[in-house]
Design a protein around this motif. Structure first.
Motif, PDB file in Angstrom:
ATOM      1  N   GLU A   1       0.811  -1.207   0.000  1.00 25.56           N
ATOM      2  CA  GLU A   1       0.000   0.000   0.000  1.00 25.56           C
ATOM      3  C   GLU A   1       0.850   1.265   0.000  1.00 25.56           C
ATOM      4  O   GLU A   1       0.613   2.192  -0.786  1.00 25.56           O
ATOM      5  N   ASP A   2       1.873   1.312   0.876  1.00 22.73           N
ATOM      6  CA  ASP A   2       2.674   2.533   1.008  1.00 22.73           C
ATOM      7  C   ASP A   2       4.172   2.272   0.969  1.00 22.73           C
ATOM      8  O   ASP A   2       4.965   3.200   1.135  1.00 22.73           O
ATOM      9  N   PHE A   3       4.568   0.992   0.769  1.00 24.31           N
ATOM     10  CA  PHE A   3       5.972   0.590   0.667  1.00 24.31           C
ATOM     11  C   PHE A   3       6.763   0.905   1.938  1.00 24.31           C
ATOM     12  O   PHE A   3       7.973   1.146   1.894  1.00 24.31           O
ATOM     13  N   VAL A   4       6.064   0.857   3.080  1.00 23.59           N
ATOM     14  CA  VAL A   4       6.746   0.997   4.371  1.00 23.59           C
ATOM     15  C   VAL A   4       7.377  -0.348   4.726  1.00 23.59           C
ATOM     16  O   VAL A   4       6.722  -1.390   4.653  1.00 23.59           O
ATOM     17  N   PHE A   5       8.656  -0.325   5.108  1.00 24.15           N
ATOM     18  CA  PHE A   5       9.353  -1.563   5.470  1.00 24.15           C
ATOM     19  C   PHE A   5       8.803  -2.112   6.787  1.00 24.15           C
ATOM     20  O   PHE A   5       8.676  -1.375   7.772  1.00 24.15           O
ATOM     21  N   THR A   6       8.447  -3.423   6.785  1.00 24.81           N
ATOM     22  CA  THR A   6       7.950  -4.077   7.999  1.00 24.81           C
ATOM     23  C   THR A   6       8.916  -5.119   8.538  1.00 24.81           C
ATOM     24  O   THR A   6       8.889  -5.413   9.720  1.00 24.81           O
TER      25      THR A   6
ATOM     26  N   VAL B   1      15.143   1.547   9.963  1.00 21.81           N
ATOM     27  CA  VAL B   1      14.541   1.129   8.694  1.00 21.81           C
ATOM     28  C   VAL B   1      13.067   0.781   8.853  1.00 21.81           C
ATOM     29  O   VAL B   1      12.224   1.203   8.044  1.00 21.81           O
ATOM     30  N   ILE B   2      12.745   0.003   9.905  1.00 19.97           N
ATOM     31  CA  ILE B   2      11.365  -0.445  10.097  1.00 19.97           C
ATOM     32  C   ILE B   2      10.441   0.752  10.296  1.00 19.97           C
ATOM     33  O   ILE B   2      10.714   1.648  11.097  1.00 19.97           O
ATOM     34  N   GLY B   3       9.339   0.764   9.568  1.00 18.27           N
ATOM     35  CA  GLY B   3       8.387   1.861   9.664  1.00 18.27           C
ATOM     36  C   GLY B   3       8.680   3.007   8.713  1.00 18.27           C
ATOM     37  O   GLY B   3       7.941   4.000   8.693  1.00 18.27           O
ATOM     38  N   LYS B   4       9.747   2.909   7.924  1.00 15.72           N
ATOM     39  CA  LYS B   4      10.111   3.951   6.968  1.00 15.72           C
ATOM     40  C   LYS B   4       9.976   3.405   5.538  1.00 15.72           C
ATOM     41  O   LYS B   4       9.982   2.203   5.305  1.00 15.72           O
ATOM     42  N   THR B   5       9.873   4.327   4.596  1.00 11.69           N
ATOM     43  CA  THR B   5       9.849   3.945   3.187  1.00 11.69           C
ATOM     44  C   THR B   5      11.230   4.171   2.579  1.00 11.69           C
ATOM     45  O   THR B   5      12.078   4.888   3.154  1.00 11.69           O
TER      46      THR B   5
ATOM     47  N   ILE C   1       0.906 -11.726   3.220  1.00 17.00           N
ATOM     48  CA  ILE C   1       1.382 -12.152   4.534  1.00 17.00           C
ATOM     49  C   ILE C   1       0.374 -11.694   5.575  1.00 17.00           C
ATOM     50  O   ILE C   1       0.100 -10.488   5.677  1.00 17.00           O
ATOM     51  N   ASN C   2      -0.177 -12.658   6.308  1.00 14.39           N
ATOM     52  CA  ASN C   2      -1.179 -12.343   7.337  1.00 14.39           C
ATOM     53  C   ASN C   2      -2.325 -11.505   6.767  1.00 14.39           C
ATOM     54  O   ASN C   2      -2.723 -10.479   7.330  1.00 14.39           O
ATOM     55  N   ASP C   3      -2.827 -11.944   5.618  1.00 14.90           N
ATOM     56  CA  ASP C   3      -3.971 -11.306   4.956  1.00 14.90           C
ATOM     57  C   ASP C   3      -3.671  -9.877   4.509  1.00 14.90           C
ATOM     58  O   ASP C   3      -4.597  -9.094   4.273  1.00 14.90           O
ATOM     59  N   GLN C   4      -2.405  -9.529   4.390  1.00 13.79           N
ATOM     60  CA  GLN C   4      -2.037  -8.186   3.940  1.00 13.79           C
ATOM     61  C   GLN C   4      -1.138  -8.291   2.710  1.00 13.79           C
ATOM     62  O   GLN C   4      -0.209  -9.100   2.662  1.00 13.79           O
ATOM     63  N   GLN C   5      -1.431  -7.455   1.697  1.00 16.78           N
ATOM     64  CA  GLN C   5      -0.609  -7.430   0.495  1.00 16.78           C
ATOM     65  C   GLN C   5       0.729  -6.759   0.810  1.00 16.78           C
ATOM     66  O   GLN C   5       0.773  -5.625   1.287  1.00 16.78           O
ATOM     67  N   CYS C   6       1.810  -7.483   0.512  1.00 14.58           N
ATOM     68  CA  CYS C   6       3.158  -6.991   0.805  1.00 14.58           C
ATOM     69  C   CYS C   6       4.050  -7.176  -0.416  1.00 14.58           C
ATOM     70  O   CYS C   6       3.651  -7.753  -1.425  1.00 14.58           O
ATOM     71  N   VAL C   7       5.276  -6.668  -0.290  1.00 19.63           N
ATOM     72  CA  VAL C   7       6.301  -6.863  -1.317  1.00 19.63           C
ATOM     73  C   VAL C   7       7.531  -7.432  -0.640  1.00 19.63           C
ATOM     74  O   VAL C   7       7.962  -6.914   0.407  1.00 19.63           O
ATOM     75  N   ILE C   8       8.071  -8.493  -1.207  1.00 18.36           N
ATOM     76  CA  ILE C   8       9.326  -9.035  -0.694  1.00 18.36           C
ATOM     77  C   ILE C   8      10.437  -8.643  -1.668  1.00 18.36           C
ATOM     78  O   ILE C   8      10.310  -8.818  -2.879  1.00 18.36           O
TER      79      ILE C   8
END
Length: 494
Positions: free
Chosen positions: A285-290, A307-311, A363-370
């Motif tokens: 959705e926003d390309f925030v690193f998880t 890094v986590i929480g940032k784009t 991942i966990n019902d959320q669209q992500c990018v690896i």
């Protein structure tokens, strides 16, 4: 008149008029076994219209009708309620099934009790058989029994009096593996119905008070361990006896699926963390690193909390902003990224040449990018140094034989791939256009503007040209063109 009050004499005609309109069926039987009278309700309960069809005496009645107890036991001669009453026995709320002798498949249910009326001399004068038609009630209960047993949803019924189970259907036995004998007669606590339930005591309190038990999760002990279910209880009557109907929804399949998913996720994140390749996960959705692994942090020179929480935009991770936006746009359109060359800005101010691949995942019902990265900085540097050395040597070929020069030219072309045997005549017009602009030093954007093509299409043409002539960098493509005397061509637009 005497001072002693005289006992009233029974006027049978008056008695018959009084009882004729009662809803209960009544049959009057003389001491000698003669049936002297029956009211309309009694005739209707036997599906007859006259006393003769009912039977003028006990023997005729026994001939006309077959009686069975509810356990299907036939009543023999001397066991009929009429016979027992005449014999002086008490008959109190006996339930029997009655069928006409001519059609044993036709059955109705009566609850019978007896009453003996004495004359003024306290001697038995007439016996009254009082019956109540319970057929609708028992038919309803029979329908319930059939529905309960045939219902694939697991079910149990327990008596409220002692909390012991009196019914179990096939669905419950199939779900748990218990047999009917292992359930019937056991109590709710003995079965452990709420022993592994967070609100088990509340459920038992409601059962004790005869209140509805709302849906709740519980683990039922079964021969193979336990089974996760949702259980609910509803107060019902079975044969006028207060009972609790328990219904179940089997959640064991869901639990196993959740366990399998959890184990799969654990394996994924372990391999993700331990992978030597720099890898990261961001929200689509926003390309925030998880999630990022240690190799990624080591490459970019940052800590996890940075890094986590940032784009990537906030981190200024990629040198080419337009290239980053193009990659993100393609991922939004569900186009996988394969070995895209991008330069990463490192925290210390240096940069790293990377080959980036990325793909959408859930991942966990959320669209992500690896994201999977490969640091090719050293390889590029080595290749550049090799080509520079070859070009320096080839600047003066007087020191080398023709064979050596040809081998050096081959090494220059194959430093990053297999040597190509392609010539200018093998190129398409569009590939010549691209080669012309490369030789002029144009960027991808400038090529896009001059040829009126998208940057994505430009990249595809460049990749096709590189593959055909056996190079993978612009300097090598320029050298390849000059060696073959290519001076460019007049450009055409689409």
């Amino acid at each position: 008149m005497s001072d002693i009050e005289q006992s009233p004499k029974i006027n049978r005609l008056v008695l018959q008029h009084v009882i004729a309109g009662l809803s209960d069926g009544l049959i009057l039987v003389e001491p000698d076994g003669t049936i002297s009278w029956a009211n309309k309700s009694a005739l209707e309960m036997h599906r007859v219209e006259t006393l003769e069809q009912l039977g003028t005496d006990i023997a005729a009645y026994r001939k006309n009708f077959t009686l069975r107890y509810r356990n299907n036991h036939l009543l023999d001669e001397g066991q009929y309620p009429l016979e027992r009453l005449v014999a002086g026995e008490e008959v109190d709320d006996v339930t029997v099934e009655i069928s006409p002798a001519s059609d044993l498949d036709l059955t109705w249910v009566h609850t019978i009790r007896g009453l003996t009326i004495e004359d003024s001399g306290a001697k038995p004068d007439v016996t009254v058989l009082i019956m109540r038609d319970e057929t609708p009630l028992y038919e309803a209960e029979e329908r319930f029994e059939r529905a309960f047993n045939a219902n694939p949803a697991p079910g149990l019924i327990c008596r409220m009096e002692d909390k012991r189970f009196i019914r179990v259907n096939q669905g419950f036995m199939e779900m748990t593996g218990f047999t009917r004998e292992e359930i019937i007669g056991r109590s709710v606590e003995e079965l452990g119905l709420f022993s592994n339930c967070e609100t088990g005591q509340d459920a038992l309190d409601r059962l004790e008070d005869g209140r509805i038990i709302r849906h709740r999760e519980a683990l039922i002990p079964i021969p193979e361990g336990d089974r996760l279910v949702i259980v609910a209880g509803e107060v019902i009557a079975v044969g006028e006896e207060p009972c609790m109907l328990f219904t179940f929804a089997d959640l064991d399949g869901r639990r196993k699926a959740q366990n399998a998913l959890r184990q799969s996720e654990e394996r994924f994140f372990k391999s993700f963390r331990l992978s030597p390749a720099p890898t990261a996960i961001s929200r689509l959705e926003d390309f925030v690193f998880t999630e990022v692994n240690d190799a990624f942090l080591e490459l970019c020179g940052r800590k996890e909390q940075e890094v986590i929480g940032k784009t990537a935009s906030e981190l200024k991770l990629w040198d080419d902003v337009n290239a980053r936006r193009d990659v993100e746009r393609r991922l939004k359109g569900n186009v996988p990224i394969r070995e895209e060359p991008l330069r990463m800005n490192l925290k210390d101010g240096d940069s790293a040449e990377c080959v980036v691949s990325a793909e959408r995942v859930e991942i966990n019902d959320q669209q992500c990018v690896i994201w999977a990265l490969q640091d090719v900085t050293e390889r590029r540097r080595s290749e550049d140094e090799l080509i520079e050395a070859i070009e320096t040597v080839m600047a003066d070929t007087s020191w080398f034989s023709r064979t050596v020069v040809e081998r050096l030219a081959g090494l220059r072309q194959t430093s990053r791939g297999t040597a190509s045997t392609a010539s200018l005549s093998d190129l398409t017009e569009r590939e010549e256009d691209i080669l012309t602009l490369i030789c002029e030093g144009c960027s991808d954007k400038e090529m896009s503007d001059r040829l009126n093509l998208s940057k994505h299409t430009i990249r595809n043409h460049i990749a096709s040209l590189y593959g055909k002539i056996g190079v993978n960098r612009r300097a090598a493509a320029v050298i390849w063109a000059r060696e073959r005397g290519f001076s460019g061509r007049k450009l055409r637009k689409v």
